[in-house]
Enzyme design. Structure first.
Site, PDB file in Angstrom:
ATOM      1  CG  HIS A  33     -19.933 108.166 -18.303  1.00 43.17           C
ATOM      2  ND1 HIS A  33     -18.990 107.356 -17.449  1.00 43.17           N
ATOM      3  CD2 HIS A  33     -19.278 108.817 -19.182  1.00 43.17           C
ATOM      4  CE1 HIS A  33     -18.049 107.598 -18.271  1.00 43.17           C
ATOM      5  NE2 HIS A  33     -18.046 108.597 -19.008  1.00 43.17           N
ATOM      6  CG  HIS A 264     -20.991 111.746 -21.841  1.00 45.71           C
ATOM      7  ND1 HIS A 264     -21.075 110.835 -22.778  1.00 45.71           N
ATOM      8  CD2 HIS A 264     -19.446 111.890 -21.279  1.00 45.71           C
ATOM      9  CE1 HIS A 264     -20.439 109.978 -22.898  1.00 45.71           C
ATOM     10  NE2 HIS A 264     -19.154 110.292 -22.073  1.00 45.71           N
ATOM     11  CD  GLU A 411      -9.607  92.079 -42.087  1.00 43.57           C
ATOM     12  OE1 GLU A 411     -10.176  93.146 -41.914  1.00 43.57           O
ATOM     13  OE2 GLU A 411      -9.320  91.667 -43.128  1.00 43.57           O
ATOM     14  CG  HIS A 473      -0.034  91.934 -47.379  1.00 41.19           C
ATOM     15  ND1 HIS A 473      -0.094  93.207 -47.760  1.00 41.19           N
ATOM     16  CD2 HIS A 473      -1.250  91.386 -47.664  1.00 41.19           C
ATOM     17  CE1 HIS A 473      -1.268  93.514 -48.214  1.00 41.19           C
ATOM     18  NE2 HIS A 473      -2.110  92.167 -48.306  1.00 41.19           N
TER      19      HIS A 473
HETATM   20  C1  LIG Z   1     -13.643 103.343 -28.875  1.00 46.02           C
HETATM   21  C2  LIG Z   1     -13.912 104.598 -28.012  1.00 46.02           C
HETATM   22  N1  LIG Z   1     -13.675 105.806 -28.194  1.00 46.02           N
HETATM   23  C3  LIG Z   1     -13.826 106.570 -27.434  1.00 46.02           C
HETATM   24  C4  LIG Z   1     -14.442 106.795 -26.082  1.00 46.02           C
HETATM   25  C5  LIG Z   1     -14.612 107.577 -25.203  1.00 46.02           C
HETATM   26  N2  LIG Z   1     -16.032 108.023 -25.308  1.00 46.02           N
HETATM   27  C6  LIG Z   1     -16.746 107.571 -24.131  1.00 46.02           C
HETATM   28  S1  LIG Z   1     -18.416 107.947 -24.619  1.00 46.02           S
HETATM   29  C7  LIG Z   1     -18.238 108.776 -25.829  1.00 46.02           C
HETATM   30  C8  LIG Z   1     -19.173 109.470 -26.811  1.00 46.02           C
HETATM   31  C9  LIG Z   1     -20.175 109.646 -26.010  1.00 46.02           C
HETATM   32  O1  LIG Z   1     -21.444 110.011 -26.911  1.00 46.02           O
HETATM   33  P1  LIG Z   1     -22.539 108.919 -27.114  1.00 46.02           P
HETATM   34  O2  LIG Z   1     -21.818 107.516 -27.546  1.00 46.02           O
HETATM   35  O3  LIG Z   1     -23.453 109.234 -28.085  1.00 46.02           O
HETATM   36  O4  LIG Z   1     -22.983 108.686 -25.487  1.00 46.02           O
HETATM   37  P2  LIG Z   1     -23.950 109.801 -24.840  1.00 46.02           P
HETATM   38  O5  LIG Z   1     -23.103 110.923 -24.252  1.00 46.02           O
HETATM   39  O6  LIG Z   1     -24.863 109.849 -25.635  1.00 46.02           O
HETATM   40  O7  LIG Z   1     -24.218 108.740 -23.434  1.00 46.02           O
HETATM   41  C10 LIG Z   1     -16.664 108.878 -26.126  1.00 46.02           C
HETATM   42  C11 LIG Z   1     -15.822 109.425 -27.101  1.00 46.02           C
HETATM   43  C12 LIG Z   1     -14.616 105.264 -26.031  1.00 46.02           C
HETATM   44  N3  LIG Z   1     -15.267 104.909 -24.677  1.00 46.02           N
HETATM   45  N4  LIG Z   1     -14.442 104.270 -26.885  1.00 46.02           N
END
Ligand SMILES: Cc1ncc(C[n+]2csc(CCOP(=O)(O)OP(=O)(O)O)c2C)c(N)n1
Ligand SMILES: [Mg+2]
Length: 662
Positions: A33, A264, A411, A473
């Site tokens: 990334h 990304h 939680e 529960h």
């Molecule tokens: C709980 C969770 N859901 C989904 C993902 C997959 N995922 C990785 S980054 C991302 C979103 C990317 O957007 P952002 O957080 O704004 O990061 P940027 O692209 O700006 O670096 C997702 C959905 C993850 N890592 N964790």
């Protein structure tokens, strides 16, 4: 630490070293990334060069600032920073082996893989919630040892994704309530997630959101060093947590991709990498950092030597050095184990029975008296979880010297904050909720297990024995689901003695999180004589032997009492049986084969009894075995009636046992 506004060109140059290490590593791995490292490089450079208190030569320095990259997908940002500032483990070779098996540079930062990685991140939202726990641990230790020894901050880089995740709500509101002034979140405000613009899916006003939770907010141009410096300078003296929205361009400088979701993830390809070199004026081959830049980065790393030496001098002069080191080392006094043995003895002598959640409180009475390390808490179920002993006081926003946290109905936030505390060190967190809501904690329990964090999850109301509250529960599949998590000790003690033993194991297992599965309803005392030995330490043991018996009854928790009753009924009919208690499968599985076979009763028919789903029990049933438990969701009614309704009774066990022996 330089107190003057940094020079833009200078910071940009340093930041470009991060950018190209990240880009080259992603390109070499052909995955990763680049967007976040390129976008946040300037902000991170200002943070590391002008604010962060750290010493790469002493990565475990207890009073270092904690840096949490909550958006773990941007791992190359962290790895590049650790390399550039001179953490010995983070060699250039490690960067070249980004995302390769056996390297320290896993796809997402993994706690324990390299010094400087303060927590495992990647599942979005966890890091910011860990950071809340780290900041709480700092405040508590500050109250205990004073600012000379404990006075540091926790910095977080959080992405849009981190702040969209539900857990961030719990973390933010918890931090705001407790006025964690040592917590600073740098939001990578790039308006981009994987699907495209954030406007596709969110319209939250982040300033208002944080402010309403009790935070200070600010914003800055994340590519303007002076502006970042200004915002971070203002945040240093805040009286509450601070969120700085850093407006950035994702994939800053990445030709043709910057500012779009294309930046990304995934390798950009040689062409884009080459064009980016041109665009940013970076005329060096892959993984080459010119000497003068490298020297400047190393000088940044060396800035921590002086504060580290000063801190050591203060510690030496404090008169608290030994106690402080013991706390940070998680040292438990021998009197803790002795106290729990004495408790076991008393329980046997007094023939004490009762619900294991209440017996757990008795064990905690001893533990909390014998060590100052424990910080208890509950997600608003204190009277039900029995987690608050009389000898500890609540932590309040005004006074962190207490040792009990009212986490509120959070939680997930609680579980992740506890992980953060455990990773911070100097405290051992335990916190409770109903076992059925372990689902709400599960992502953090899993990470605790992955990291080997010393977090203790107290899960009471561990079966249909919850009774009247009904199937919403009543946990049914939870024991199986939790047992499926590697490296997690799932303990289901059967009586007061086992409860004390399981607590002793949980306290003395620094590299394992523990789930204590505890009953709402009463248990009967299974141990009829005292042993100083911890029988639960082997995970399972023979509670009642019966030489020559052809039947073994296997059970955990409250169902051990039921097995003992069935044994008596069978005896009355002339059928001998053995009773085996299996409080912790994970520990039992670690025993030598001969021990396990001996306990399970070679050649005997086996009836397993547990008020949960059968998943997993087949491994212990042998050739002639049966399972008595749940095969669907529970039902609302008095606990006794619910057990009877589902046939989880001694009488039914007797019937099944006789069928097995036919
Ligand atoms: C709980 C969770 N859901 C989904 C993902 C997959 N995922 C990785 S980054 C991302 C979103 C990317 O957007 P952002 O957080 O704004 O990061 P940027 O692209 O700006 O670096 C997702 C959905 C993850 N890592 N964790
Ligand atoms: Mg984003």
């Amino acid at each position: 630490m330089p107190q003057t506004t940094p020079d833009q060109a200078h910071i940009r140059n340093l930041a470009n070293a991060i950018r190209f290490l990240a880009l080259d590593a992603v390109q070499a791995a052909k995955s990763g990334h680049p967007g976040l490292p390129l976008g946040m490089a300037d902000v991170a450079t200002v943070l590391f060069s002008h604010f962060l208190k750290f010493n790469p030569a002493e990565p475990h320095w207890p009073d270092r600032d904690r840096f949490v990259l909550s958006a773990g997908h941007g791992s190359m940002l962290l790895y590049a920073l650790l390399h550039l500032t001179g953490y010995p483990q983070m060699t250039l070779d490690e960067l070249k082996h980004f995302r390769k098996v056996g390297s320290r540079t896993a796809g997402h930062p993994e706690y324990g893989h390299a010094d400087g990685i303060e927590t495992t991140t990647g599942p979005l939202g966890q890091g910011i919630a860990n950071a809340v726990g780290m900041a709480m641990a700092e405040r508590h230790l500050n109250a205990r040892f004073g600012s000379d020894l404990v006075d540091h901050k926790t910095y977080v880089i959080a992405s849009d994704g981190d702040l969209e995740e539900g857990i961030s709500h719990e973390a933010i509101s918890l931090a705001g309530h407790y006025k964690l002034k040592n917590l600073i979140v740098l939001w990578d405000d790039n308006s981009i997630t994987i699907d495209g613009a954030t406007s596709l899916s969110t319209s939250v006003n982040m300033d208002q959101r944080f402010q309403s939770a009790g935070w200070l907010t600010d914003n800055c141009n994340g590519h303007d060093a002076a502006d970042v410096f200004r915002a971070l300078t203002a945040a240093q003296k805040a009286d509450r947590p601070v969120m700085i929205a850093c407006r950035t361009v994702i994939g800053f400088g990445m030709t043709g991709r910057e500012g779009t979701q294309k930046a990304h993830s995934d390798a950009p390809g040689e062409e884009v990498v080459a064009a980016t070199r041109k665009q940013l004026g970076w005329n060096y081959p892959p993984f080459v950092i010119p000497d003068d830049l490298m020297n400047q980065w190393r000088a940044t790393g060396a800035q921590g030597e002086r504060p580290f030496a000063d801190w050591n001098a203060r510690k030496a002069a404090s008169g608290q050095a030994r106690e402080f080191d013991d706390a940070m080392g998680g040292l438990l006094p021998p009197s803790l184990a002795q106290g729990l043995v004495a408790l076991k003895q008393k329980i046997v002598a007094d023939k004490t029975d009762g619900a294991t959640r209440k017996l757990s409180e008795k064990a905690l009475d001893v533990i909390n008296a014998e060590t100052k390390l424990t910080i208890g808490g509950s997600a608003d179920l204190t009277p039900s979880n029995n987690t608050k002993t009389k000898n500890i006081e609540p932590i309040t926003p005004e006074d962190f010297s207490g040792r009990y946290l009212h986490y509120g109905i959070r939680e997930h936030g609680m579980a992740a904050a506890m992980n953060g505390m455990a990773l911070h060190g100097g405290v051992i967190p335990y916190g409770g909720t109903f076992m059925v809501f372990s689902d709400y904690c599960r992502p953090s329990i899993r990470l605790a297990a992955l990291m080997g964090a010393h977090t203790i999850f107290v899960m009471t109301h561990d079966s249909i024995g919850v009774g009247e509250d009904g199937p919403t529960h009543q946990p049914v599949e939870h024991l199986a689901a939790l047992r499926a998590i590697p490296n997690l000790l799932v303990m289901r003690p059967a009586d007061g003695v086992e409860t004390a033993e399981c607590w002793q194991i949980a306290m003395a297992s620094p590299a394992n999180p523990t789930v204590m599965a505890l009953s709402r309803q009463d248990t009967v005392l299974g141990r009829d004589s005292h042993t100083a030995d911890n029988l639960c330490a082997r995970g399972g043991y023979v509670l009642r032997e019966a030489p020559g018996a052809k039947l073994t009854l296997l059970a955990t928790g409250t169902e051990v009492g039921l097995a003992l009753k069935a044994r008596e009924l069978l005896k009355a009919e002339g059928i001998e049986s053995r009773v085996v208690s299996l409080p912790c499968w994970a520990l039992f599985e670690k025993q030598p084969l001969e021990y396990r076979q001996m306990v399970l009763g070679p050649g005997t028919a086996r009836l397993a009894i547990e008020a949960g789903c059968p998943l997993g029990w087949d491994r212990y049933l042998g050739e002639k075995g049966a399972f008595l438990g749940m095969h669907g969701f529970g039902s609302s009614g008095p606990a006794k009636d619910v057990y009877a309704h589902f046939g989880i009774t001694a009488e039914h066990a007797v019937q099944m046992a006789k069928d097995l022996l036919k």
